[in-house]
Enzyme design. Structure first.
Site, PDB file in Angstrom:
ATOM      1  N   PRO A   2       0.774  -1.215   0.000  1.00  0.00           N
ATOM      2  CA  PRO A   2       0.000   0.000   0.000  1.00  0.00           C
ATOM      3  C   PRO A   2       0.814   1.278   0.000  1.00  0.00           C
ATOM      4  O   PRO A   2       1.456   1.615   0.980  1.00  0.00           O
ATOM      5  CB  PRO A   2      -0.749  -0.101   1.326  1.00  0.00           C
ATOM      6  CG  PRO A   2       0.201  -0.842   2.233  1.00  0.00           C
ATOM      7  CD  PRO A   2       1.204  -1.508   1.372  1.00  0.00           C
ATOM      8  N   GLU A   3       0.763   2.017  -1.058  1.00  0.00           N
ATOM      9  CA  GLU A   3       1.138   3.423  -1.022  1.00  0.00           C
ATOM     10  C   GLU A   3      -0.154   4.184  -1.309  1.00  0.00           C
ATOM     11  O   GLU A   3      -1.221   3.568  -1.392  1.00  0.00           O
ATOM     12  CB  GLU A   3       2.245   3.723  -2.038  1.00  0.00           C
ATOM     13  CG  GLU A   3       3.504   2.898  -1.772  1.00  0.00           C
ATOM     14  CD  GLU A   3       4.650   3.183  -2.737  1.00  0.00           C
ATOM     15  OE1 GLU A   3       4.783   4.331  -3.171  1.00  0.00           O
ATOM     16  OE2 GLU A   3       5.406   2.253  -3.050  1.00  0.00           O
ATOM     17  N   LYS A  66      -1.479   7.196   4.018  1.00  0.00           N
ATOM     18  CA  LYS A  66      -1.722   5.775   3.773  1.00  0.00           C
ATOM     19  C   LYS A  66      -2.722   5.188   4.767  1.00  0.00           C
ATOM     20  O   LYS A  66      -2.895   3.973   4.823  1.00  0.00           O
ATOM     21  CB  LYS A  66      -0.399   4.995   3.843  1.00  0.00           C
ATOM     22  CG  LYS A  66       0.656   5.470   2.839  1.00  0.00           C
ATOM     23  CD  LYS A  66       1.999   4.791   3.056  1.00  0.00           C
ATOM     24  CE  LYS A  66       3.085   5.458   2.208  1.00  0.00           C
ATOM     25  NZ  LYS A  66       4.436   4.945   2.534  1.00  0.00           N
ATOM     26  N   ARG A 262      16.579   1.012   1.703  1.00  0.00           N
ATOM     27  CA  ARG A 262      15.539   0.680   0.727  1.00  0.00           C
ATOM     28  C   ARG A 262      16.153   0.554  -0.655  1.00  0.00           C
ATOM     29  O   ARG A 262      16.978   1.394  -1.045  1.00  0.00           O
ATOM     30  CB  ARG A 262      14.448   1.764   0.673  1.00  0.00           C
ATOM     31  CG  ARG A 262      13.904   2.206   2.009  1.00  0.00           C
ATOM     32  CD  ARG A 262      13.248   1.111   2.815  1.00  0.00           C
ATOM     33  NE  ARG A 262      12.144   0.471   2.121  1.00  0.00           N
ATOM     34  CZ  ARG A 262      10.906   0.949   2.070  1.00  0.00           C
ATOM     35  NH1 ARG A 262      10.581   2.065   2.679  1.00  0.00           N
ATOM     36  NH2 ARG A 262       9.963   0.310   1.414  1.00  0.00           N
TER      37      ARG A 262
END
Length: 275
Positions: A2-3, A66, A262
């Site tokens: 989910p973004e 979000k 990341r």
DNA sequence: CACGAGACCTGTTCGC
DNA sequence: TGCGAACAGGTCTCGT
């Protein structure tokens, strides 16, 4: 999964309903089953949750960053899906699924199931949603977020662009995919210090953020792996998970580096580090 | 204040 | 085939 675009897609689907499920607004809670205690962030005592929730109606569904925000008769239910969270609306007679963490039953016979393989997702029940959301940065589509303001926000900090865009207190809703995509579209290297961004670059970056998010929403989000959601945006990726493949703008091979732990994808030709 | 590392978790994919 | 390592859409906390 989910973004912002994925959360927005889920929100719209829950709000609209389908042939297989009703819209959530108007549903009245009749019970809650908590299958993994830590999925509930608030209240501390799960018994308080069912006591409070039963009888309340879902009035409307909203998104902030979000977070999914269900406004109820007397309070709010907030859900953050983190890495692997998912929501289903189905009949209470339907078989439950592996990794269901919380199940909300409605008087109508339907239920909302919160499924989350990795157990990172969280549910909050609170009368003060504002406190929970207070630290979030502006919504990317907020018309009050002008290029001038964005440039001032960037120069007020001394952070690398990529980690700063991922920081939800700086701007709400971006995650690893859309940050890489936006930086490529704006032709900015992920490691540029934020206070070196001039007004024109800030304008380009803000526009790129909005463009990729809009694209993502139009595609119903991205469906990369087993955390599937029926989106299509993975077919529009410019750089994300395209290491070694050509940059859509210039054809140079996309590179992958690690930034703030990341995976980070960028074009070494379009996205130059100044100096 | 900024940054890196580690924690929280499970499932899939990759390399040997 | 098997097995461990690496990796995954996120965020929090702690130490420097």
């Amino acid at each position: 999964m989910p973004e912002l675009p994925e959360v927005e897609t889920i929100l719209r689907q829950l709000a609209a309903g389908s042939e297989a499920a009703p819209p959530l607004a108007g549903q009245v809670f009749s019970g809650v089953k908590l299958l993994w205690a830590r999925s509930l962030a608030e209240p501390a005592d799960p018994r308080a949750l069912s006591e409070e929730l039963i009888g309340q109606t879902i009035l409307r569904l909203e998104r902030r960053g979000k977070y999914l925000h269900f406004r109820l008769t007397r309070a709010s239910l907030l859900i953050h899906l983190r890495m692997s969270g998912d929501l289903r609306v189905e009949a209470q007679s339907a078989p439950s699924k592996p990794h269901d963490r919380a199940v909300f039953n409605f008087e109508s016979g339907w239920r909302l199931a919160f499924n989350d393989a990795r157990k990172f997702g969280r549910v909050w029940y609170t009368r003060d949603a504002g406190r929970l959301l207070a630290d979030l940065g502006p919504e990317p589509f907020d018309p009050g977020l002008t290029a001038e303001r964005f440039q001032r926000m960037l120069s007020a900090r001394r952070r690398l662009l990529k980690p700063l865009l991922l920081d939800q207190t700086f701007i709400a809703g971006l995650g690893n995919i859309y940050t890489d995509e936006a930086l490529n579209l704006a032709r900015l290297h992920p490691l540029i210090p934020s206070d070196q961004i001039c007004l024109d670059q800030a304008r380009a970056l803000l526009q790129a953020v909005r463009d990729v998010l809009e694209d993502g929403i139009r595609s119903n989000g991205a469906s990369i792996d087993w955390v599937y959601r029926g989106g299509d945006f993975q077919n529009h990726f410019r750089v994300y998970q395209r290491t070694g493949q050509p940059c859509p703008a210039c054809g140079a091979a996309v590179e992958r580096i690690i930034v703030g732990q990341r995976g980070t994808h960028f074009c070494p030709s379009c996205q130059r580090l100044p100096g």
